[in-house]
Design a protein around this motif. Structure first.
Motif, PDB file in Angstrom:
ATOM      1  N   LEU A  53       0.845  -1.205   0.000  1.00 46.36           N
ATOM      2  CA  LEU A  53       0.000   0.000   0.000  1.00 46.36           C
ATOM      3  C   LEU A  53       0.877   1.250   0.000  1.00 46.36           C
ATOM      4  N   GLU A  54       1.978   1.199   0.741  1.00 46.49           N
ATOM      5  CA  GLU A  54       2.878   2.355   0.807  1.00 46.49           C
ATOM      6  C   GLU A  54       3.469   2.654  -0.575  1.00 46.49           C
ATOM      7  N   GLN A  55       3.837   1.621  -1.287  1.00 48.95           N
ATOM      8  CA  GLN A  55       4.377   1.835  -2.645  1.00 48.95           C
ATOM      9  C   GLN A  55       3.318   2.474  -3.551  1.00 48.95           C
ATOM     10  N   ILE A  56       2.080   2.029  -3.419  1.00 43.83           N
ATOM     11  CA  ILE A  56       1.001   2.612  -4.232  1.00 43.83           C
ATOM     12  C   ILE A  56       0.798   4.077  -3.849  1.00 43.83           C
ATOM     13  N   ASN A  57       0.796   4.357  -2.538  1.00 41.86           N
ATOM     14  CA  ASN A  57       0.602   5.744  -2.096  1.00 41.86           C
ATOM     15  C   ASN A  57       1.723   6.653  -2.592  1.00 41.86           C
ATOM     16  N   VAL A  58       2.952   6.155  -2.537  1.00 38.50           N
ATOM     17  CA  VAL A  58       4.109   6.961  -2.996  1.00 38.50           C
ATOM     18  C   VAL A  58       3.958   7.292  -4.481  1.00 38.50           C
ATOM     19  N   GLU A  59       3.599   6.296  -5.265  1.00 38.33           N
ATOM     20  CA  GLU A  59       3.451   6.520  -6.707  1.00 38.33           C
ATOM     21  C   GLU A  59       2.256   7.434  -7.007  1.00 38.33           C
ATOM     22  N   LEU A  60       1.173   7.260  -6.240  1.00 31.71           N
ATOM     23  CA  LEU A  60       0.017   8.152  -6.405  1.00 31.71           C
ATOM     24  C   LEU A  60       0.409   9.597  -6.119  1.00 31.71           C
ATOM     25  N   ARG A  61       1.172   9.793  -5.042  1.00 32.04           N
ATOM     26  CA  ARG A  61       1.591  11.166  -4.683  1.00 32.04           C
ATOM     27  C   ARG A  61       2.476  11.756  -5.764  1.00 32.04           C
ATOM     28  N   ARG A  62       3.371  10.927  -6.314  1.00 28.46           N
ATOM     29  CA  ARG A  62       4.257  11.402  -7.387  1.00 28.46           C
ATOM     30  C   ARG A  62       3.422  11.865  -8.583  1.00 28.46           C
ATOM     31  N   ARG A  63       2.432  11.068  -8.930  1.00 33.07           N
ATOM     32  CA  ARG A  63       1.589  11.433 -10.087  1.00 33.07           C
ATOM     33  C   ARG A  63       0.729  12.643  -9.771  1.00 33.07           C
ATOM     34  N   ALA A  64       0.212  12.706  -8.549  1.00 30.78           N
ATOM     35  CA  ALA A  64      -0.612  13.864  -8.162  1.00 30.78           C
ATOM     36  C   ALA A  64       0.228  15.141  -8.223  1.00 30.78           C
ATOM     37  N   ASP A  65       1.461  15.070  -7.748  1.00 37.06           N
ATOM     38  CA  ASP A  65       2.381  16.225  -7.827  1.00 37.06           C
ATOM     39  C   ASP A  65       2.478  16.721  -9.264  1.00 37.06           C
ATOM     40  N   GLY A  66       2.609  15.776 -10.182  1.00 35.59           N
ATOM     41  CA  GLY A  66       2.715  16.114 -11.599  1.00 35.59           C
ATOM     42  C   GLY A  66       1.489  16.871 -12.099  1.00 35.59           C
TER      43      GLY A  66
END
Ligand code: DQA
Length: 147
Positions: free
Chosen positions: A27-40
């Motif tokens: 779940l943490e890996q998914i959240n990290v990637e989601l945050r990266r994409r949201a930042d974009g």
């Protein structure tokens, strides 16, 4: 643009839970990637996981005025929870229902959703990518609204 991501019961076990069905990302890996994409996208993202229905209801209630949209993988509560449906309708925020697995290719009891008919969209079956597709959909929806 502020987006709340809600993860329901047992999703804290992602990575080790039935990886053939749900994949090997935590779940943490998914959240990290989601945050990266949201930042974009220039979007602010908050992620919450709970195994408890009432906590998820509280989080939805608190989202009013704080977030513009919700991405929700309600796990098994998708198929059982009128309380989550009522909370989502009460705050009247656009939401995307999502699932890692294709719930329609699984047991009959997973075919029902108390959330789907009021969602702006439903995504399932793409593993962790279901979250990223849900984010794309929500951003497109919110961007269209502000134009
Ligand atoms: C799930 C599907 C649900 O039926 C199940 O209860 C889950 C996970 C998914 O992401 O595929 O906990 O929401």
């Amino acid at each position: 643009m502020r987006i709340l991501v809600l993860h329901g019961p047992n999703l804290n076990l992602l990575g080790s839970r039935e990886p053939g069905l749900y994949g090997s990302f935590s779940l943490e890996q998914i959240n990290v990637e989601l945050r990266r994409r949201a930042d974009g996208y220039g979007a602010a993202l908050s992620c919450v996981q709970s195994n408890q229905e009432g906590v998820l209801v509280d989080q939805i209630q608190l989202a009013r005025g704080e977030f513009d949209g919700i991405l929700i993988n309600a796990g098994a509560y998708t198929h059982t929870s009128i309380a989550l449906r009522d909370a989502l309708l009460a705050v009247a925020l656009p939401y995307v229902e999502l699932h890692l697995s294709n719930v329609h290719a699984r047991e009959q009891f997973r075919h029902n959703s108390y959330l789907a008919d009021k969602a702006i969209g439903v995504i399932c079956g793409f593993g962790a990518s279901s979250y990223f597709l849900a984010l794309d959909g929500m951003v497109a929806h919110l961007s269209a609204k502000t134009q």
